[in-house]
Write a protein that holds these residues in place. Sequence first.
Motif, PDB file in Angstrom:
ATOM      1  N   ALA A 134       6.128  -8.712   1.993  1.00 56.21           N
ATOM      2  CA  ALA A 134       5.260  -8.481   2.561  1.00 56.21           C
ATOM      3  C   ALA A 134       4.381  -7.375   3.678  1.00 56.21           C
ATOM      4  N   ARG A 135       3.612  -7.095   3.789  1.00 55.63           N
ATOM      5  CA  ARG A 135       2.696  -6.040   4.980  1.00 55.63           C
ATOM      6  C   ARG A 135       1.248  -6.543   4.408  1.00 55.63           C
ATOM      7  N   SER A 136       0.773  -5.620   5.724  1.00 52.90           N
ATOM      8  CA  SER A 136      -0.768  -5.479   4.457  1.00 52.90           C
ATOM      9  C   SER A 136      -1.287  -4.424   5.688  1.00 52.90           C
ATOM     10  N   LEU A 137      -1.932  -3.158   5.673  1.00 53.09           N
ATOM     11  CA  LEU A 137      -3.124  -2.459   6.414  1.00 53.09           C
ATOM     12  C   LEU A 137      -3.942  -2.203   5.725  1.00 53.09           C
ATOM     13  N   ARG A 138      -4.875  -2.073   6.994  1.00 53.56           N
ATOM     14  CA  ARG A 138      -6.141  -1.410   6.162  1.00 53.56           C
ATOM     15  C   ARG A 138      -6.480   0.380   6.053  1.00 53.56           C
ATOM     16  N   VAL A 139      -7.151   0.470   4.678  1.00 56.07           N
ATOM     17  CA  VAL A 139      -7.957   1.470   4.954  1.00 56.07           C
ATOM     18  C   VAL A 139      -8.784   2.384   4.534  1.00 56.07           C
ATOM     19  N   ARG A 140      -9.766   2.995   4.815  1.00 60.99           N
ATOM     20  CA  ARG A 140     -10.548   3.431   4.484  1.00 60.99           C
ATOM     21  C   ARG A 140     -11.279   4.324   2.838  1.00 60.99           C
ATOM     22  N   ALA A 141     -10.004   4.916   2.434  1.00 60.24           N
ATOM     23  CA  ALA A 141     -10.156   4.664   1.214  1.00 60.24           C
ATOM     24  C   ALA A 141      -8.440   5.117   0.085  1.00 60.24           C
TER      25      ALA A 141
ATOM     26  N   ASP B 279     -16.540  -2.162   5.688  1.00 64.87           N
ATOM     27  CA  ASP B 279     -16.505  -0.970   4.532  1.00 64.87           C
ATOM     28  C   ASP B 279     -14.948  -0.170   4.801  1.00 64.87           C
ATOM     29  N   LEU B 280     -13.581  -1.350   4.595  1.00 62.10           N
ATOM     30  CA  LEU B 280     -12.651  -1.084   4.206  1.00 62.10           C
ATOM     31  C   LEU B 280     -11.582  -2.306   3.650  1.00 62.10           C
ATOM     32  N   TRP B 281     -10.723  -1.178   3.011  1.00 60.26           N
ATOM     33  CA  TRP B 281      -9.709  -1.856   2.409  1.00 60.26           C
ATOM     34  C   TRP B 281      -8.808  -2.177   3.068  1.00 60.26           C
ATOM     35  N   LEU B 282      -7.870  -3.998   2.925  1.00 52.75           N
ATOM     36  CA  LEU B 282      -7.221  -4.538   3.366  1.00 52.75           C
ATOM     37  C   LEU B 282      -5.908  -4.705   1.993  1.00 52.75           C
ATOM     38  N   VAL B 283      -5.333  -4.266   2.165  1.00 50.50           N
ATOM     39  CA  VAL B 283      -4.032  -3.456   1.501  1.00 50.50           C
ATOM     40  C   VAL B 283      -2.237  -4.675   1.370  1.00 50.50           C
ATOM     41  N   GLN B 284      -2.371  -4.983   0.161  1.00 48.65           N
ATOM     42  CA  GLN B 284      -1.419  -5.721   0.358  1.00 48.65           C
ATOM     43  C   GLN B 284       0.024  -5.215  -0.052  1.00 48.65           C
ATOM     44  N   LEU B 285       1.258  -4.926   0.479  1.00 40.66           N
ATOM     45  CA  LEU B 285       1.915  -4.198   0.134  1.00 40.66           C
ATOM     46  C   LEU B 285       3.468  -4.802   0.324  1.00 40.66           C
ATOM     47  N   ARG B 286       4.374  -4.768  -0.889  1.00 42.42           N
ATOM     48  CA  ARG B 286       5.458  -5.302  -0.770  1.00 42.42           C
ATOM     49  C   ARG B 286       7.179  -4.580  -0.923  1.00 42.42           C
ATOM     50  N   ASP B 287       7.507  -4.807   0.116  1.00 43.17           N
ATOM     51  CA  ASP B 287       8.639  -4.199   0.311  1.00 43.17           C
ATOM     52  C   ASP B 287      10.013  -4.474  -1.441  1.00 43.17           C
ATOM     53  N   ALA B 288       9.979  -3.678  -1.798  1.00 40.54           N
ATOM     54  CA  ALA B 288      10.462  -3.717  -3.321  1.00 40.54           C
ATOM     55  C   ALA B 288      11.968  -4.324  -3.203  1.00 40.54           C
ATOM     56  N   ARG B 289      12.415  -3.948  -2.330  1.00 41.39           N
ATOM     57  CA  ARG B 289      14.101  -4.343  -2.051  1.00 41.39           C
ATOM     58  C   ARG B 289      14.181  -5.363  -0.722  1.00 41.39           C
TER      59      ARG B 289
ATOM     60  N   VAL C 253       0.353  -4.375  -3.964  1.00 38.49           N
ATOM     61  CA  VAL C 253       0.411  -5.148  -4.516  1.00 38.49           C
ATOM     62  C   VAL C 253      -1.362  -5.369  -5.342  1.00 38.49           C
ATOM     63  N   GLN C 254      -1.844  -5.130  -4.058  1.00 40.61           N
ATOM     64  CA  GLN C 254      -3.840  -5.694  -3.986  1.00 40.61           C
ATOM     65  C   GLN C 254      -4.433  -4.788  -3.053  1.00 40.61           C
ATOM     66  N   ALA C 255      -5.823  -4.767  -3.206  1.00 38.62           N
ATOM     67  CA  ALA C 255      -6.284  -4.162  -2.299  1.00 38.62           C
ATOM     68  C   ALA C 255      -7.490  -5.417  -2.285  1.00 38.62           C
ATOM     69  N   GLN C 256      -8.245  -5.726  -1.308  1.00 39.15           N
ATOM     70  CA  GLN C 256      -9.734  -6.257  -1.046  1.00 39.15           C
ATOM     71  C   GLN C 256     -10.242  -5.702  -0.560  1.00 39.15           C
ATOM     72  N   PRO C 257     -11.880  -5.536  -0.548  1.00 37.99           N
ATOM     73  CA  PRO C 257     -12.868  -4.637   0.235  1.00 37.99           C
ATOM     74  C   PRO C 257     -12.916  -5.822   1.537  1.00 37.99           C
TER      75      PRO C 257
END
Length: 511
Positions: free
Chosen positions: A210-217, A196-206, A189-193
């Motif tokens: 929504a869920r979120s996770l933090r990633v380095r790249a 030094d991490l990205w806060l990412v939002q994902l959505r279960d398409a079915r 869905v989207q990523a916000q810095p």
Amino acid sequence: MMAQRAASSIGISGEILDLLVIGGGINGVGIARDAAGRGLSVALCEKGDLAQGTSSRSSRLIHGGLRYLEYGEFRLVQEALREREILLRAAPHLVRPIKFVLPHVSGMRPAWMLRTGLFLYDHLARRRRLAASTAIALDNTPEGQAVRPELTRAFTYADCRTDDARLVVHNAMAAHERGAQVLTYTEFVQAQPQKDLWLVQLRDARAGAARSLRVRALVNAAGPWVEGVAPRIAGLRRTHHARLVKGSHVVVVKFWRGDHGYLLQNVDRRAIFVTPYEEDLALLGTTDLAFSESPDAVAISSEEVRYLCDAANRQLRCALGPADIVHSFSGVRCLVDDDNVDPSAVTRDYHIDATSSAQHPPVLTVLGGKLTTYRRLAEHALELLKPHFAKLGPAWTAQSSLPGGDFPQGDFERAQQRFVQDAAFLPAAHARGLLARHGTAAYRLLAGIGRLDAMGQHFGAGLYECELHHLVRHEWARTAEDVLWRRTKFGLRLSAKQTRQLTQWIDGSSV
Ligand SMILES: Cc1cc2nc3c(=O)[nH]c(=O)nc-3n(C[C@H](O)[C@H](O)[C@H](O)COP(=O)(O)OP(=O)(O)OC[C@H]3O[C@@H](n4cnc5c(N)ncnc54)[C@H](O)[C@@H]3O)c2cc1C
């Protein structure tokens, strides 16, 4: 009967991952596999099924791209020819040699030009298993039986064909074996810095959750959706952009004997491939048309059907028309925009935009590329990530088999004969199909089964419950369409009633 699904949940309770790959096409799964094998913690999200986009809509060739020599794309052709050898070794069940017959037509490219192109094609990269090109006379030869009698000369050359969607799934399995989390039906869905991490939002398409996770790249490998995904990554600036080009194929009943295919020069100087498809059918493609609509809604037009049939009818002994079309499909190429006016002339080479700044952590944006070059593209992507991950291991995929590809001496033909004997309770064509789809994993799939009536429910055309269990447990199949059009091509064979029974089975298999 209930089947345990392939794992697709992500640990988000405070866990930080190294890499999120957006897109489960060949480039996304290739990068996820390589990164996981080099010690990164990886998740891949795909908004639909694996290979749902362009990677299940190709001409299914692992090839150097003979035609690209005319556009001076020597780097790309050489890299693709090298990759052809590597993939032949890595997955002999999925990547198989094919002989192409290229008729010489007076008034089109002269014979010296074809001969020069093929000489380069033979010599730009080392060939171990594939034959060199030859010039042949067509009368009374197996190669000539489908060619119009006025065409008497041709060239033959070797390339490889594959099952594009299964190549994707095998790479996803390889990534998963090395610890990557593969999240299908999960939209980025989207990523916000956030420092030094990205806060990412994902959505279960079915289910819509929504869920979120933090990633380095982040890697944006969304293929023709790349320009739609890019603005959802906050603060991202890029140097290169995508150009979309539509390509369509038609499937007809195969009208010649033998495993070879044809490469036909067309009157517009483009080339059309005519290749064997799923044993008794033939695939004709492709077209090249500028495309500006949503890649979610791409479909073949009646003009494209006519164009492909006419191209075949001019040189081959067939009289194809719309009534002969058994199946058709269209895909969208995501090419690097090089301002070329002609869609056929836009470069097929790839580019990876790498950006990181004081404002945001690293992001890679993948543009262009071919099915054939995905492994090398992934290595390039990992080289670009290296400065950000001190722990990154060395390149490894050139020497590694894909799951099911570990045949003794890489000899698929011998393995196939052996499997037909070992699974003698199956019709030979069924056994051959199982081995081609699953490689050596076909033995695991049949473990403990010694009779046809022990294979579980039969859905038709040789699709049995024991294979479905495998597709659901190990290959992320979640819908009947995933099974019928991407994990297999049983969609070409099953009746509407059989499809309904399969849908009921798969809907009831959730845990
Ligand atoms: C007609 C045609 C014929 C071709 N023939 C050949 C050939 O014979 N040989 C060859 O080597 N190459 C061929 N190609 C090229 C090859 O198919 C492509 O280069 C390759 O499949 C591109 O893979 P990809 O992973 O970049 O994109 P895709 O396969 O399109 O994957 C991108 C994925 O991203 C997903 N996605 C999009 N948005 C999101 C989001 N917000 N969140 C999560 N996921 C998202 C999509 O659902 C999609 O599955 C052909 C291409 C076409 C169109």
